[in-house]
Design an enzyme around this catalytic site. Structure first.
Site, PDB file in Angstrom:
ATOM      1  N   LYS A  24       5.305  13.140  78.908  1.00 22.32           N
ATOM      2  CA  LYS A  24       6.967  13.169  78.672  1.00 22.32           C
ATOM      3  C   LYS A  24       7.507  13.742  77.349  1.00 22.32           C
ATOM      4  O   LYS A  24       8.313  14.355  77.196  1.00 22.32           O
ATOM      5  CB  LYS A  24       7.581  11.922  79.072  1.00 22.32           C
ATOM      6  CG  LYS A  24       7.364  11.493  80.277  1.00 22.32           C
ATOM      7  CD  LYS A  24       8.091  10.033  80.420  1.00 22.32           C
ATOM      8  CE  LYS A  24       8.186   9.248  81.826  1.00 22.32           C
ATOM      9  NZ  LYS A  24       8.601   8.112  81.838  1.00 22.32           N
ATOM     10  N   ASP A  71      -2.861  14.047  67.924  1.00 23.03           N
ATOM     11  CA  ASP A  71      -3.435  12.937  67.136  1.00 23.03           C
ATOM     12  C   ASP A  71      -5.094  13.252  66.926  1.00 23.03           C
ATOM     13  O   ASP A  71      -5.326  13.815  65.946  1.00 23.03           O
ATOM     14  CB  ASP A  71      -3.026  11.539  67.859  1.00 23.03           C
ATOM     15  CG  ASP A  71      -3.291  10.320  67.174  1.00 23.03           C
ATOM     16  OD1 ASP A  71      -4.096  10.338  66.008  1.00 23.03           O
ATOM     17  OD2 ASP A  71      -2.784   9.228  67.403  1.00 23.03           O
ATOM     18  N   THR A  72      -5.804  12.433  67.759  1.00 23.93           N
ATOM     19  CA  THR A  72      -7.262  12.824  67.577  1.00 23.93           C
ATOM     20  C   THR A  72      -7.492  13.969  68.258  1.00 23.93           C
ATOM     21  O   THR A  72      -8.787  14.611  67.930  1.00 23.93           O
ATOM     22  CB  THR A  72      -7.899  11.577  68.434  1.00 23.93           C
ATOM     23  OG1 THR A  72      -7.761  11.584  69.905  1.00 23.93           O
ATOM     24  CG2 THR A  72      -7.808  10.093  68.132  1.00 23.93           C
ATOM     25  N   GLY A  73      -6.848  14.519  69.203  1.00 19.87           N
ATOM     26  CA  GLY A  73      -6.928  16.002  69.583  1.00 19.87           C
ATOM     27  C   GLY A  73      -7.728  15.562  71.145  1.00 19.87           C
ATOM     28  O   GLY A  73      -7.892  16.653  71.571  1.00 19.87           O
ATOM     29  N   THR A  98      -6.669  14.401  73.975  1.00 25.22           N
ATOM     30  CA  THR A  98      -5.849  14.681  74.998  1.00 25.22           C
ATOM     31  C   THR A  98      -5.801  16.421  75.278  1.00 25.22           C
ATOM     32  O   THR A  98      -5.876  16.784  76.092  1.00 25.22           O
ATOM     33  CB  THR A  98      -4.108  14.195  74.685  1.00 25.22           C
ATOM     34  OG1 THR A  98      -4.338  12.922  74.480  1.00 25.22           O
ATOM     35  CG2 THR A  98      -3.360  14.534  76.036  1.00 25.22           C
ATOM     36  N   LYS A 109      -1.396  15.149  63.452  1.00 27.19           N
ATOM     37  CA  LYS A 109      -1.721  14.172  62.500  1.00 27.19           C
ATOM     38  C   LYS A 109      -3.113  14.504  61.674  1.00 27.19           C
ATOM     39  O   LYS A 109      -3.986  14.993  62.189  1.00 27.19           O
ATOM     40  CB  LYS A 109      -1.795  12.855  63.248  1.00 27.19           C
ATOM     41  CG  LYS A 109      -0.627  12.162  63.569  1.00 27.19           C
ATOM     42  CD  LYS A 109      -0.877  10.765  64.007  1.00 27.19           C
ATOM     43  CE  LYS A 109       0.457  10.336  64.780  1.00 27.19           C
ATOM     44  NZ  LYS A 109       0.118   8.973  65.398  1.00 27.19           N
ATOM     45  N   ASP A 153       8.011   8.599  72.488  1.00 28.22           N
ATOM     46  CA  ASP A 153       8.515   7.148  72.626  1.00 28.22           C
ATOM     47  C   ASP A 153       7.653   6.218  72.024  1.00 28.22           C
ATOM     48  O   ASP A 153       6.307   6.264  71.401  1.00 28.22           O
ATOM     49  CB  ASP A 153       8.379   7.107  74.212  1.00 28.22           C
ATOM     50  CG  ASP A 153       6.925   6.835  74.623  1.00 28.22           C
ATOM     51  OD1 ASP A 153       6.076   7.599  74.409  1.00 28.22           O
ATOM     52  OD2 ASP A 153       6.544   6.036  75.509  1.00 28.22           O
TER      53      ASP A 153
END
Ligand code: 5GP
Length: 211
Positions: A62, A131-133, A135, A159, A187
């Site tokens: 989302k 973030d960590t990559g 996803t 990040k 979110d």
């Protein structure tokens, strides 16, 4: 564009934000206007690189809905006002990997539809935050399986984290310190999507909406 580790953000009282979140936010990290200006520039960069190519924009839900909408709007405006243009189709894919403010190994594609129409197409994946990559890496593998002609990625936030899998977007809005941020459709357990600025949560906010 880099936001340094020692960036304290802006005092929340200097900006307007919904009163239902009063006390829940530590600071305004990136004001809405700055997000919009940077997005306009990313749209220009995409136009310069991909002008005249048909694009399938794949919005990662989302969190990516607001960035995706504003980026597509930026590309549309440029297309209207120049002799180059990008015909666009927009599709959505929904991923989930977070509980509270922690990444989980359990990444799910929710309502995964058949993406075989991506075969031979130029795909622009639009993701709000990397973030960590993990996803993005997993999503790229999934999308590559449908054999598109080209895949580019636009990420609003990346990040700086110690354990990144080095999977970076081609177009990055802001590189930010390793802090959990909300707002602009990002979110915390489904809250704060209705906040325009990108903000850092306060401890009170974290406790209040924890599940
Ligand atoms: P990664 O797999 O790169 O570690 O995590 C990416 C996903 O985690 C994003 O798509 C987003 O859903 C979530 N995420 C990572 N960092 C943040 C953050 O600071 N705030 C929010 N709201 N979500 C985040």
């Amino acid at each position: 564009m880099q936001i340094e580790d020692d960036w304290p953000g802006y005092n929340i009282d200097l900006f307007s934000s919904p009163t239902h979140y009063s006390g829940d936010l530590e600071c305004v990290y990136i004001p809405h206007g700055v997000i919009m200006d940077r997005t306009e520039r990313l749209a220009r960069n995409i136009m310069d690189d991909l002008g005249d190519h048909d694009l399938v924009v794949l919005c990662v839900l989302k969190g990516g809905y607001q960035f995706s909408a504003d980026l597509v709007e930026g590309i549309k405006t440029l297309s209207r006002n120049s002799n180059r243009s990008i015909p666009m189709r927009v599709h959505f894919i929904r991923l989930k990997s977070y509980l509270n403010d922690q990444s989980t190994e359990d990444l799910q594609i929710i309502g995964a539809e058949d993406l075989s129409f991506l075969n031979g197409k130029n795909v622009l994946i639009v993701e709000a935050i990397v973030d960590t990559g993990n996803t993005l890496k997993m999503l790229l593998k999934h999308v590559e399986g449908f054999r598109p002609k080209m895949i580019k990625v636009a990420g609003l936030l990346v990040k700086r984290v110690p354990h990144s899998v080095a999977c970076l977007p081609d177009y990055v809005g802001f590189e930010i310190p390793n802090r959990f941020v909300v707002g602009y459709a990002l979110d915390y357990n489904e809250y704060f999507r209705d906040l325009d600025h990108i903000c850092v949560l306060s401890e009170t906010g974290k406790m209040k909406y924890k599940i």
